[in-house]
Design a protein around this motif. Structure first.
Motif, PDB file in Angstrom:
ATOM      1  N   ASP A  15       0.802  -1.222   0.000  1.00  6.46           N
ATOM      2  CA  ASP A  15       0.000   0.000   0.000  1.00  6.46           C
ATOM      3  C   ASP A  15       0.843   1.285   0.000  1.00  6.46           C
ATOM      4  N   TYR A  16       2.160   1.157   0.059  1.00  3.22           N
ATOM      5  CA  TYR A  16       2.999   2.349   0.240  1.00  3.22           C
ATOM      6  C   TYR A  16       2.707   3.437  -0.788  1.00  3.22           C
ATOM      7  N   ASP A  17       2.662   3.096  -2.067  1.00  2.00           N
ATOM      8  CA  ASP A  17       2.486   4.113  -3.109  1.00  2.00           C
ATOM      9  C   ASP A  17       1.145   4.837  -3.006  1.00  2.00           C
ATOM     10  N   ALA A  18       0.119   4.180  -2.496  1.00  4.38           N
ATOM     11  CA  ALA A  18      -1.184   4.820  -2.303  1.00  4.38           C
ATOM     12  C   ALA A  18      -1.253   5.549  -0.958  1.00  4.38           C
ATOM     13  N   TRP A  19      -0.537   5.034   0.044  1.00  2.86           N
ATOM     14  CA  TRP A  19      -0.506   5.653   1.380  1.00  2.86           C
ATOM     15  C   TRP A  19       0.271   6.965   1.359  1.00  2.86           C
ATOM     16  N   ARG A  20       1.348   7.006   0.606  1.00  4.47           N
ATOM     17  CA  ARG A  20       2.260   8.150   0.636  1.00  4.47           C
ATOM     18  C   ARG A  20       1.582   9.481   0.323  1.00  4.47           C
ATOM     19  N   PRO A  21       0.719   9.588  -0.704  1.00  2.61           N
ATOM     20  CA  PRO A  21       0.055  10.887  -0.926  1.00  2.61           C
ATOM     21  C   PRO A  21      -0.833  11.316   0.248  1.00  2.61           C
ATOM     22  N   LEU A  22      -1.444  10.356   0.943  1.00  2.00           N
ATOM     23  CA  LEU A  22      -2.239  10.701   2.125  1.00  2.00           C
ATOM     24  C   LEU A  22      -1.341  11.219   3.236  1.00  2.00           C
ATOM     25  N   TRP A  23      -0.216  10.532   3.447  1.00  2.00           N
ATOM     26  CA  TRP A  23       0.761  10.956   4.464  1.00  2.00           C
ATOM     27  C   TRP A  23       1.273  12.355   4.132  1.00  2.00           C
ATOM     28  N   ASP A  24       1.598  12.597   2.877  1.00  2.00           N
ATOM     29  CA  ASP A  24       2.062  13.919   2.478  1.00  2.00           C
ATOM     30  C   ASP A  24       0.958  14.962   2.670  1.00  2.00           C
ATOM     31  N   GLY A  25      -0.296  14.597   2.371  1.00  2.00           N
ATOM     32  CA  GLY A  25      -1.408  15.517   2.583  1.00  2.00           C
ATOM     33  C   GLY A  25      -1.604  15.853   4.053  1.00  2.00           C
ATOM     34  N   TYR A  26      -1.476  14.839   4.905  1.00  2.00           N
ATOM     35  CA  TYR A  26      -1.578  15.064   6.350  1.00  2.00           C
ATOM     36  C   TYR A  26      -0.493  16.040   6.811  1.00  2.00           C
ATOM     37  N   ASN A  27       0.721  15.784   6.393  1.00  2.00           N
ATOM     38  CA  ASN A  27       1.825  16.659   6.792  1.00  2.00           C
ATOM     39  C   ASN A  27       1.667  18.068   6.234  1.00  2.00           C
ATOM     40  N   ARG A  28       1.196  18.180   5.011  1.00  2.00           N
ATOM     41  CA  ARG A  28       0.954  19.500   4.416  1.00  2.00           C
ATOM     42  C   ARG A  28      -0.097  20.258   5.241  1.00  2.00           C
ATOM     43  N   PHE A  29      -1.159  19.564   5.659  1.00  2.00           N
ATOM     44  CA  PHE A  29      -2.210  20.189   6.459  1.00  2.00           C
ATOM     45  C   PHE A  29      -1.627  20.837   7.713  1.00  2.00           C
ATOM     46  N   TYR A  30      -0.614  20.195   8.299  1.00  2.00           N
ATOM     47  CA  TYR A  30       0.003  20.720   9.514  1.00  2.00           C
ATOM     48  C   TYR A  30       1.272  21.535   9.237  1.00  2.00           C
ATOM     49  N   GLY A  31       1.448  21.964   7.992  1.00  2.00           N
ATOM     50  CA  GLY A  31       2.532  22.883   7.665  1.00  2.00           C
ATOM     51  C   GLY A  31       3.878  22.241   7.423  1.00  2.00           C
ATOM     52  N   ARG A  32       3.909  20.930   7.269  1.00  2.00           N
ATOM     53  CA  ARG A  32       5.182  20.241   7.031  1.00  2.00           C
ATOM     54  C   ARG A  32       5.286  19.909   5.541  1.00  2.00           C
ATOM     55  N   PHE A  33       5.822  20.845   4.762  1.00  2.00           N
ATOM     56  CA  PHE A  33       6.024  20.632   3.330  1.00  2.00           C
ATOM     57  C   PHE A  33       7.111  21.586   2.849  1.00  2.00           C
ATOM     58  N   ASP A  34       7.621  21.321   1.658  1.00  2.00           N
ATOM     59  CA  ASP A  34       8.699  22.105   1.055  1.00  2.00           C
ATOM     60  C   ASP A  34       9.854  22.242   2.053  1.00  2.00           C
ATOM     61  N   ALA A  35      10.216  23.444   2.448  1.00  2.00           N
ATOM     62  CA  ALA A  35      11.372  23.638   3.333  1.00  2.00           C
ATOM     63  C   ALA A  35      11.161  23.042   4.723  1.00  2.00           C
ATOM     64  N   THR A  36       9.898  22.872   5.138  1.00  2.00           N
ATOM     65  CA  THR A  36       9.620  22.336   6.478  1.00  2.00           C
ATOM     66  C   THR A  36       9.186  20.870   6.436  1.00  2.00           C
ATOM     67  N   ALA A  37       9.317  20.229   5.279  1.00  2.00           N
ATOM     68  CA  ALA A  37       8.892  18.834   5.129  1.00  2.00           C
ATOM     69  C   ALA A  37       9.694  17.912   6.040  1.00  2.00           C
ATOM     70  N   LEU A  38       9.042  16.819   6.437  1.00  2.00           N
ATOM     71  CA  LEU A  38       9.762  15.809   7.199  1.00  2.00           C
ATOM     72  C   LEU A  38      10.879  15.234   6.342  1.00  2.00           C
ATOM     73  N   PRO A  39      12.021  14.925   6.943  1.00  2.00           N
ATOM     74  CA  PRO A  39      13.074  14.251   6.178  1.00  2.00           C
ATOM     75  C   PRO A  39      12.568  12.886   5.688  1.00  2.00           C
ATOM     76  N   GLU A  40      13.026  12.483   4.516  1.00  2.00           N
ATOM     77  CA  GLU A  40      12.584  11.228   3.925  1.00  2.00           C
ATOM     78  C   GLU A  40      12.821  10.049   4.860  1.00  2.00           C
ATOM     79  N   HIS A  41      13.919  10.059   5.617  1.00  2.00           N
ATOM     80  CA  HIS A  41      14.191   8.922   6.508  1.00  2.00           C
ATOM     81  C   HIS A  41      13.148   8.808   7.625  1.00  2.00           C
ATOM     82  N   ILE A  42      12.506   9.900   7.999  1.00  2.00           N
ATOM     83  CA  ILE A  42      11.440   9.838   9.004  1.00  2.00           C
ATOM     84  C   ILE A  42      10.220   9.130   8.414  1.00  2.00           C
TER      85      ILE A  42
END
Length: 154
Positions: A15-42
């Protein structure tokens, strides 16, 4: 399964490829994107924890047909006031087009069922005070005990 049937289930490695856009959307909602994005290893560490039997972290997804509509992540921890584990619902996200259609409620109910099966007598979570849309649902499915959260990054 018909296109209108909501499937709620534990996440699977494929499910990773389908889960990832949701995870990115969740993080974007809380301001974690672009320069403030979570590091990929997290993100990779988080994903791997869902499949590690020694980790108390879990993920459930909601799908309709081939469309992943939402996710919930939760974990268990000890409490000084209860014998069994306490369940902390850490992340809940639904795609904007699916909001108000019962997806969030179904994900919360799935966590409740998992917690009950795990001998946990409490599920709790936090949300930002500006998240009014989610709070309408939360006010319907849980109680607000009045606690205020404090934190300090170290």
């Amino acid at each position: 399964m018909t296109e209108s049937t909501l499937e709620v289930r534990a996440v699977a490695p494929e499910d990773y490829d389908a889960w990832r856009p949701l995870w990115d959307g969740y993080n974007r909602f809380y301001g974690r994107f672009d320069a403030t994005a979570l590091p990929e290893h997290i993100t990779r560490t988080t994903w791997s924890r869902f499949f590690d039997g020694y980790e108390p972290m879990h993920a459930i997804i909601a799908k309709r047909g081939e469309h992943m509509l939402g996710l919930v992540h939760f974990l268990y921890h000890r409490s000084t006031t209860m014998e069994g584990p306490t369940c902390y619902l850490q992340d809940l996200f639904t795609v904007e087009a699916a909001r108000g259609q019962g997806v969030g409620r179904a994900l919360i109910e799935a966590v409740y069922a998992h917690a009950k099966a795990s001998n946990s007598s409490r599920v709790y979570w936090h949300t930002h005070e500006t998240n009014r849309t989610a709070m309408r649902l939360y006010d319907d499915v849980a109680e607000k005990p009045g606690f205020v959260m404090y934190r300090k990054n170290i």
